[in-house]
Design a protein around this motif. Structure first.
Motif, PDB file in Angstrom:
ATOM      1  N   ILE A  15       0.870  -1.169   0.000  1.00  0.00           N
ATOM      2  CA  ILE A  15       0.000   0.000   0.000  1.00  0.00           C
ATOM      3  C   ILE A  15       0.907   1.220   0.000  1.00  0.00           C
ATOM      4  CG2 ILE A  15      -1.693   1.317   1.318  1.00  0.00           C
ATOM      5  CD1 ILE A  15      -2.616  -1.434   2.442  1.00  0.00           C
ATOM      6  N   LYS A  16       0.693   2.121  -0.942  1.00  0.00           N
ATOM      7  CA  LYS A  16       1.525   3.310  -1.034  1.00  0.00           C
ATOM      8  C   LYS A  16       0.668   4.546  -0.803  1.00  0.00           C
ATOM      9  CE  LYS A  16       4.975   3.838  -3.935  1.00  0.00           C
ATOM     10  NZ  LYS A  16       5.786   4.059  -5.143  1.00  0.00           N
ATOM     11  N   ALA A  17       1.194   5.462   0.001  1.00  0.00           N
ATOM     12  CA  ALA A  17       0.525   6.736   0.246  1.00  0.00           C
ATOM     13  C   ALA A  17       1.568   7.838   0.182  1.00  0.00           C
ATOM     14  CB  ALA A  17      -0.165   6.729   1.600  1.00  0.00           C
ATOM     15  N   MET A  18       1.110   9.033  -0.188  1.00  0.00           N
ATOM     16  CA  MET A  18       2.042  10.152  -0.296  1.00  0.00           C
ATOM     17  C   MET A  18       1.454  11.389   0.357  1.00  0.00           C
ATOM     18  SD  MET A  18       3.862  11.805  -3.640  1.00  0.00           S
ATOM     19  CE  MET A  18       5.207  10.648  -3.743  1.00  0.00           C
ATOM     20  N   GLY A  19       2.352  12.162   0.978  1.00  0.00           N
ATOM     21  CA  GLY A  19       1.953  13.422   1.592  1.00  0.00           C
ATOM     22  C   GLY A  19       3.139  14.357   1.631  1.00  0.00           C
ATOM     23  N   LYS A  20       2.905  15.569   2.128  1.00  0.00           N
ATOM     24  CA  LYS A  20       3.987  16.538   2.233  1.00  0.00           C
ATOM     25  C   LYS A  20       5.018  16.053   3.243  1.00  0.00           C
ATOM     26  CE  LYS A  20       1.659  20.587   0.621  1.00  0.00           C
ATOM     27  NZ  LYS A  20       1.405  22.001   0.798  1.00  0.00           N
ATOM     28  N   ASN A  21       6.264  16.370   2.977  1.00  0.00           N
ATOM     29  CA  ASN A  21       7.372  15.898   3.799  1.00  0.00           C
ATOM     30  C   ASN A  21       7.613  16.789   5.021  1.00  0.00           C
ATOM     31  OD1 ASN A  21       9.405  14.144   4.495  1.00  0.00           O
ATOM     32  ND2 ASN A  21      10.875  14.912   3.002  1.00  0.00           N
ATOM     33  N   ASP A  26       4.907   9.550   7.438  1.00  0.00           N
ATOM     34  CA  ASP A  26       5.126   8.112   7.597  1.00  0.00           C
ATOM     35  C   ASP A  26       4.445   7.579   8.851  1.00  0.00           C
ATOM     36  OD1 ASP A  26       7.003   9.650   9.013  1.00  0.00           O
ATOM     37  OD2 ASP A  26       8.526   8.082   8.938  1.00  0.00           O
ATOM     38  N   VAL A  27       4.515   8.334   9.937  1.00  0.00           N
ATOM     39  CA  VAL A  27       3.874   7.919  11.190  1.00  0.00           C
ATOM     40  C   VAL A  27       2.356   7.891  11.011  1.00  0.00           C
ATOM     41  CG1 VAL A  27       3.499   8.541  13.611  1.00  0.00           C
ATOM     42  CG2 VAL A  27       5.783   8.785  12.590  1.00  0.00           C
ATOM     43  N   LEU A  28       1.825   8.889  10.327  1.00  0.00           N
ATOM     44  CA  LEU A  28       0.390   8.969  10.083  1.00  0.00           C
ATOM     45  C   LEU A  28      -0.098   7.794   9.237  1.00  0.00           C
ATOM     46  CD1 LEU A  28      -2.303  10.521  10.202  1.00  0.00           C
ATOM     47  CD2 LEU A  28      -1.516  11.792   8.193  1.00  0.00           C
ATOM     48  N   VAL A  29       0.598   7.498   8.155  1.00  0.00           N
ATOM     49  CA  VAL A  29       0.207   6.390   7.273  1.00  0.00           C
ATOM     50  C   VAL A  29       0.232   5.068   8.039  1.00  0.00           C
ATOM     51  CG1 VAL A  29       0.890   5.047   5.241  1.00  0.00           C
ATOM     52  CG2 VAL A  29       0.886   7.551   5.142  1.00  0.00           C
ATOM     53  N   GLU A  31      -0.037   4.598  11.245  1.00  0.00           N
ATOM     54  CA  GLU A  31      -1.112   4.615  12.241  1.00  0.00           C
ATOM     55  C   GLU A  31      -2.451   4.227  11.608  1.00  0.00           C
ATOM     56  OE1 GLU A  31      -3.274   8.314  14.165  1.00  0.00           O
ATOM     57  OE2 GLU A  31      -1.278   8.031  15.028  1.00  0.00           O
ATOM     58  N   ILE A  32      -2.749   4.772  10.438  1.00  0.00           N
ATOM     59  CA  ILE A  32      -4.004   4.461   9.755  1.00  0.00           C
ATOM     60  C   ILE A  32      -4.035   2.997   9.317  1.00  0.00           C
ATOM     61  CG2 ILE A  32      -5.354   4.908   7.664  1.00  0.00           C
ATOM     62  CD1 ILE A  32      -4.466   7.888   7.963  1.00  0.00           C
ATOM     63  N   ILE A  33      -2.959   2.526   8.727  1.00  0.00           N
ATOM     64  CA  ILE A  33      -2.926   1.132   8.267  1.00  0.00           C
ATOM     65  C   ILE A  33      -3.012   0.168   9.448  1.00  0.00           C
ATOM     66  CG2 ILE A  33      -1.490  -0.624   7.143  1.00  0.00           C
ATOM     67  CD1 ILE A  33      -0.495   1.616   5.266  1.00  0.00           C
ATOM     68  N   ARG A  34      -2.360   0.506  10.542  1.00  0.00           N
ATOM     69  CA  ARG A  34      -2.344  -0.380  11.717  1.00  0.00           C
ATOM     70  C   ARG A  34      -3.745  -0.599  12.285  1.00  0.00           C
ATOM     71  NH1 ARG A  34       2.479   0.959  14.852  1.00  0.00           N
ATOM     72  NH2 ARG A  34       3.469  -0.709  13.689  1.00  0.00           N
ATOM     73  N   ARG A  35      -4.666   0.324  12.060  1.00  0.00           N
ATOM     74  CA  ARG A  35      -6.053   0.138  12.519  1.00  0.00           C
ATOM     75  C   ARG A  35      -6.673  -1.100  11.872  1.00  0.00           C
ATOM     76  NH1 ARG A  35      -8.156   6.077  11.032  1.00  0.00           N
ATOM     77  NH2 ARG A  35      -6.564   7.225  12.190  1.00  0.00           N
ATOM     78  N   VAL A  58       5.270   6.657   1.191  1.00  0.00           N
ATOM     79  CA  VAL A  58       5.373   5.606   2.196  1.00  0.00           C
ATOM     80  C   VAL A  58       4.737   4.354   1.618  1.00  0.00           C
ATOM     81  CG1 VAL A  58       4.769   4.912   4.539  1.00  0.00           C
ATOM     82  CG2 VAL A  58       5.148   7.338   4.027  1.00  0.00           C
ATOM     83  N   THR A  59       5.504   3.261   1.591  1.00  0.00           N
ATOM     84  CA  THR A  59       4.976   1.983   1.125  1.00  0.00           C
ATOM     85  C   THR A  59       4.997   1.009   2.294  1.00  0.00           C
ATOM     86  OG1 THR A  59       5.838   2.374  -1.095  1.00  0.00           O
ATOM     87  CG2 THR A  59       5.225   0.113  -0.553  1.00  0.00           C
ATOM     88  N   ALA A  60       3.834   0.463   2.584  1.00  0.00           N
ATOM     89  CA  ALA A  60       3.696  -0.511   3.669  1.00  0.00           C
ATOM     90  C   ALA A  60       3.176  -1.803   3.064  1.00  0.00           C
ATOM     91  CB  ALA A  60       2.734   0.011   4.728  1.00  0.00           C
ATOM     92  N   THR A  61       3.881  -2.886   3.279  1.00  0.00           N
ATOM     93  CA  THR A  61       3.442  -4.184   2.773  1.00  0.00           C
ATOM     94  C   THR A  61       2.761  -4.927   3.915  1.00  0.00           C
ATOM     95  OG1 THR A  61       5.237  -4.208   1.175  1.00  0.00           O
ATOM     96  CG2 THR A  61       4.164  -6.315   1.648  1.00  0.00           C
ATOM     97  N   ILE A  62       1.506  -5.271   3.688  1.00  0.00           N
ATOM     98  CA  ILE A  62       0.729  -5.964   4.718  1.00  0.00           C
ATOM     99  C   ILE A  62       0.339  -7.350   4.222  1.00  0.00           C
ATOM    100  CG2 ILE A  62      -0.229  -3.782   5.568  1.00  0.00           C
ATOM    101  CD1 ILE A  62      -2.953  -4.791   4.305  1.00  0.00           C
ATOM    102  N   THR A  63      -0.097  -8.183   5.136  1.00  0.00           N
ATOM    103  CA  THR A  63      -0.741  -9.434   4.774  1.00  0.00           C
ATOM    104  C   THR A  63      -2.227  -9.119   4.697  1.00  0.00           C
ATOM    105  OG1 THR A  63       0.936 -10.739   5.904  1.00  0.00           O
ATOM    106  CG2 THR A  63      -1.167 -11.824   5.438  1.00  0.00           C
TER     107      THR A  63
END
Length: 87
Positions: A15-21, A26-29, A31-35, A58-63
């Motif tokens: 899952i890839k998300a982008m925002g202002k640097n 990264d912490v926000l993304v 946090e949302i995915i961890r829900r 930010v790319t997060a690989t989940i199961t």
């Protein structure tokens, strides 16, 4: 009635998300995915700044366990005003 999908669950799904640097995007993304995927940890996260450094991808690989789980993650990411887009 089951919904058709091209994926066979469970599967590894990036899952890839982008925002202002200028914020901790990264912490926000994460946090949302961890829900929706609480098992995610730092080894599953990659970050990459844009060429000029103004944005952070930010790319997060989940199961992923279901299409509904993925839909919920994308909905939460795209609903957040600090996240510019999610893929």
């Amino acid at each position: 009635m089951t919904e058709e999908t091209l994926f066979e669950f469970p599967c590894q799904f990036p899952i890839k998300a982008m925002g202002k640097n200028d914020i901790e995007i990264d912490v926000l993304v994460i946090e949302i995915i961890r829900r929706h995927a609480p098992e995610i940890n730092e080894t599953h996260i990659k970050t990459r700044p844009s060429k000029d450094g103004r944005f952070l991808a930010v790319t997060a690989t989940i199961t992923a366990n279901s299409k509904q789980q993925l839909d919920a993650i994308y909905q939460d990411l795209t609903d957040h005003p600090l996240i510019l887009f999610a893929l």
